[in-house]
Design an enzyme around this catalytic site. Structure first.
Site, PDB file in Angstrom:
ATOM      1  CD  GLU A 127      -2.413   1.615   2.834  1.00  0.00           C
ATOM      2  OE1 GLU A 127      -2.880   2.603   3.189  1.00  0.00           O
ATOM      3  OE2 GLU A 127      -2.879   0.230   3.428  1.00  0.00           O
TER       4      GLU A 127
ATOM      5  CD  GLU B  40      -3.586   8.164   5.475  1.00  0.00           C
ATOM      6  OE1 GLU B  40      -4.430   7.271   6.234  1.00  0.00           O
ATOM      7  OE2 GLU B  40      -2.650   7.761   5.255  1.00  0.00           O
TER       8      GLU B  40
END
Length: 363
Positions: free
Chosen positions: A98, A103
């Site tokens: 990932e 974010e």
């Protein structure tokens, strides 16, 4: 009330999200808007969830690919946890990896980048980046991953939005993974003036914000083909942790989810001008239907197509690109001719129908 591990949201399917105007294209500028519901009254209950949207690309991308996203507004607010990331296909998380590109949580003002993998993948010392390394172990048992904090101003939250947003670029390469961020005023001209026939030279990008060179982590060993994911969740295991939440927000995280949703989630939306993908001249973007990363990689190396594979793809163009060259990064830097792969969200050219033919809503 219960804080769900992944967040107190219900992800809507494509039809419902479009009907409720939680996912649509702005008629004025062609931007994609993806938002958290801020009109439904959610009563107090043992478990409460607010409608939101998660979108995953149908294609997957691998070594040699470049992804550029232009964002005018990121979701922000107490309890809000937005992210734009990639997820490896064909294996259970985190076995295919990932990569977190955008974010942050709550009223945070700086973007946070990270990679997650099986044990053995590390960020190398002195990787050659402008960001601040917060954790070097991508396969850490606590699931944090190898984290880099952005040091440039206005990279996330209200400050990012007030400044007009910016552009993020991510290169996946045999030499490593590299992530760049530019505020609106600093976006390279070759990106702002790019067309379907433009050349993109990654060496002109300068030092990336985050660098994960092959000397610390062999990308092709730890990462399979990656789908693009964009979502906004609420609370959850990061934004909703009481001590973390209290650093920037008052009260309790779940109290935001309950009630009318406004003004708590009035700023909880993505405004995206486009997502553009580029891939090596001798490679092609990978279908998410590949049975395994190894099978997908074989298809990738065997494909030398230099023309669009569907009517929805952007026009073909030769793109000269290499991985970033820095004094501190180690390992062989990747080289290869890259071309335009697909424009997922392009101002003025795509309608809501074609946008969602390329991006699939989940749950």
């Amino acid at each position: 009330m219960v804080l769900d591990y992944l967040g107190n949201v219900t992800y809507l399917n494509k039809t419902t999200a479009m009907t409720q105007r939680l996912a649509y294209v702005d008629d004025d500028n062609g931007h994609a808007i993806i938002r958290v519901d801020n009109t439904t009254n959610i009563p107090s209950a043992p478990v409460v969830n607010r409608p939101s949207v998660r979108i995953t690309s149908q294609d997957a991308y691998g070594a040699g690919d470049l992804v550029i996203i232009d964002v005018a507004h990121v979701p922000t607010g107490c309890s809000v946890w937005p992210s734009f990331w990639t997820l490896g296909v064909g294996k259970e998380w985190p076995h295919a990896g990932e990569i977190d590109i955008i974010e942050g949580i709550n009223l945070q003002t700086s973007n946070q980048m990270a990679m997650h993998s099986d044990p053995g993948c590390m960020q190398a010392p002195q990787p050659g980046q402008t960001g601040l390394t917060l954790n070097t172990d991508c396969g850490s048992a606590d699931g944090r991953g190898c984290i880099v904090g952005e040091t440039k101003h206005n990279s996330f939250g209200a400050g990012f939005n007030k400044a007009g947003g910016g552009v993020f670029a991510t290169q996946l390469d045999v030499s490593g993974v590299y992530i760049w961020f530019w505020g609106r005023a600093d976006i390279p001209e070759q990106i702002t003036t790019a067309t379907s026939t433009s050349n993109i030279n990654v060496t002109a990008f300068g030092l990336p914000s985050a660098a994960y060179p092959v000397s610390g982590c062999n990308y092709t060993q730890f990462f399979g083909p990656q789908q693009l994911v964009i979502l906004t969740t609420l609370c959850g295991v990061w934004a909703g942790v009481p001590n973390t939440y209290a650093q920037t927000c008052p009260g309790t995280c779940i109290s935001n989810v309950i009630g009318s949703g406004s003004p708590a989630y009035d700023e909880a939306y993505w405004d995206i001008a486009y997502i553009r993908t580029y891939f090596a001249q001798d490679q092609a973007s990978l279908s998410s239907s590949s049975s395994s990363p190894s099978a997908a990689a074989a298809a990738m190396s065997a494909t030398g197509n230099t023309s669009p594979t569907s009517a929805s793809e952007a026009s073909s163009a030769s793109i000269a690109s290499t991985a970033p060259t820095t004094e501190n990064s180690t390992g062989t830097q990747g080289n290869g001719a890259l071309r335009v792969g697909k424009t997922l969200l392009l101002q003025g050219l795509l309608t809501i129908i074609s946008v969602f033919s390329l991006l699939t809503g989940l749950f």
